[in-house]
Design an enzyme around this catalytic site. Sequence first.
Site, PDB file in Angstrom:
ATOM      1  N   GLU A   4       0.804  -1.226   0.000  1.00  0.00           N
ATOM      2  CA  GLU A   4       0.000   0.000   0.000  1.00  0.00           C
ATOM      3  C   GLU A   4       0.837   1.277   0.000  1.00  0.00           C
ATOM      4  O   GLU A   4       0.788   2.062   0.962  1.00  0.00           O
ATOM      5  CB  GLU A   4      -0.966   0.003   1.192  1.00  0.00           C
ATOM      6  CG  GLU A   4      -1.934  -1.156   1.206  1.00  0.00           C
ATOM      7  CD  GLU A   4      -3.028  -0.995   2.268  1.00  0.00           C
ATOM      8  OE1 GLU A   4      -3.007  -0.014   3.031  1.00  0.00           O
ATOM      9  OE2 GLU A   4      -3.926  -1.857   2.318  1.00  0.00           O
ATOM     10  N   GLU A  56      -5.038  -8.788   1.418  1.00  0.00           N
ATOM     11  CA  GLU A  56      -5.657  -8.428   2.706  1.00  0.00           C
ATOM     12  C   GLU A  56      -7.144  -8.219   2.489  1.00  0.00           C
ATOM     13  O   GLU A  56      -7.556  -7.586   1.513  1.00  0.00           O
ATOM     14  CB  GLU A  56      -5.124  -7.098   3.275  1.00  0.00           C
ATOM     15  CG  GLU A  56      -3.753  -7.148   3.850  1.00  0.00           C
ATOM     16  CD  GLU A  56      -3.310  -5.800   4.421  1.00  0.00           C
ATOM     17  OE1 GLU A  56      -4.174  -4.972   4.787  1.00  0.00           O
ATOM     18  OE2 GLU A  56      -2.091  -5.592   4.478  1.00  0.00           O
TER      19      GLU A  56
HETATM   20  C1  FCB Z   1      -4.275  -1.919   5.676  1.00  0.00           C
HETATM   21  C2  FCB Z   1      -2.877  -2.222   6.185  1.00  0.00           C
HETATM   22  C3  FCB Z   1      -2.842  -3.220   7.305  1.00  0.00           C
HETATM   23  C4  FCB Z   1      -3.986  -3.036   8.272  1.00  0.00           C
HETATM   24  C5  FCB Z   1      -5.306  -2.968   7.538  1.00  0.00           C
HETATM   25  C6  FCB Z   1      -6.501  -2.834   8.434  1.00  0.00           C
HETATM   26  O1  FCB Z   1      -4.307  -0.647   5.120  1.00  0.00           O
HETATM   27  O2  FCB Z   1      -2.079  -2.689   5.125  1.00  0.00           O
HETATM   28  O3  FCB Z   1      -1.576  -3.127   7.922  1.00  0.00           O
HETATM   29  O4  FCB Z   1      -3.755  -1.933   9.067  1.00  0.00           O
HETATM   30  O5  FCB Z   1      -5.289  -1.896   6.639  1.00  0.00           O
END
Ligand code: FCB
Length: 494
Positions: free
Chosen positions: A167, A380
């Site tokens: 990110e 994620e």
């Molecule tokens: C993302 C991050 C991760 C976590 C989630 C909830 O942006 O990559 O580390 O904080 O959000």
Amino acid sequence: MTGARRFPDGFVWGAATAAYQVEGATDADGRGPSIWDTFSRTPGAVLGGHTGDLGTDHYRRFADDVALMADLGLRAYRFSVAWPRVQPTGRGPANQAGLDFYRRLADTLRAHGIDPVVTLYHWDLPQALEDAGGWPARDTAWRFADYAGLVADALGDRVALWTTLNEPWCSAYLGYASGEHAPGVQDPARALSAVHTLNLAHGLGARAVRAATGDAAPVSITLNLQVNRAASAAPEDRAAKARLDRVANEVFLGPLLDGAYPEEVVAETAHLTDWSFVRDRDLELIRTRLDALGVNYYTTALVEADGSVPGGGAPAEADVQAASPAGAARPPANLVEGVRWRHQPGPRTAMGWVVDPSGLTELLVDLHRRRPDLPLHVTENGAAYPDVVAPDGGVHDADRVAYLHAHVDAVGAALDAGVDVRGYFAWSLLDNFEWAYGYERRFGIVHVDYATMARTVKDSGHWYRRLATTGVLPPPGGAGGGDPVGAAAAVAAG
Ligand code: FCB
């Protein structure tokens, strides 16, 4: 569809964490300070004044945590390497004790049949590099490439998938424009310069990994691409959405996939910077071969033009979304003008993020249309809810089970549409240090008692075990919740 949804054989079910969020042991074995050590000590920066000093004690408990992953049936573990463990000041020779930790972790995972998926940078820049200019400074890209080479040399063929950056949107915009994340700078011009250095770091880092390991494992980057929806069909709202898409998504996808920044974004930010930080050959370095793309997905955003753009109608103040939590789909206001955010109807998580699984299908389908040859991984996805340990010893997180069910189903819908998506990683394996929210937001499928560091598999973890071990999407409620939750399911580590 009728009947239970079945995923392809070989589809990878994993869970993710990041070094600063879980490791703790920030003083161990020669680790140097990172920007998050500094930022979390800044009064008011992190809820409750929390720091990552203890994390979940994963650095010391990793062997028990890997055994827990095996018990959950995970096929892969996505973790990040802490740059300041490997190069305490961000440059120079490797600190072998730091590398040894990740070698042990990778070997322990492989001994349990779990693939190590390594992110090289998940936000913990060595403080010494921030002092030398941080991500807005060009040289940081070359420092990252050196570091990437050291890690690739050390971990070699133990790794199943490399990710250069997690990110970069957050590193650049939350770090240098809104200041909600480390290093807490509020300077949109420097944030745009950081975007470019991060893109360069990806290109140079990917080359360094390949130079060290050949094609032993695919090399990827993970983006938090935003699914923005125009609040109406009015041309000004659609234009606001397009403007936002460019500054949030295309500043990464453009150079990575097409070798160019969108001309409009350069024009739209001309009041901030002349983009002279982009030099000859940079775009060629950035557009290095990408073997896969990681997609982090949490929510969608509803956007409209505000009154500052000719023709944009001003919305009622009450409808406009309040300050954005980290990771939500909102670039800082000092970076993108003329765009307002509105609440979308529907349920929300404890982060205030609206639950909208259809956005995940849309995003995967759009990426596949754009680059049909590029394999995708959902690196994620997950949700924070206010979990409690019940008197029976279990954590009955029905909201999270429903969230995961709906989003895994959305991945299935993308597969049905022909998208080449290879894996899904729940965020997160463990409750952990949620950046500016400290330990106040719990994302784990495993609960952590921060007083004792005991781990307790939540109902969502039991549900996920059934998914991971059968490849069939279990129903969200009732029997799908899985095994009885109780003493046998609680893993008290340490
Ligand atoms: C993302 C991050 C991760 C976590 C989630 C909830 O942006 O990559 O580390 O904080 O959000």
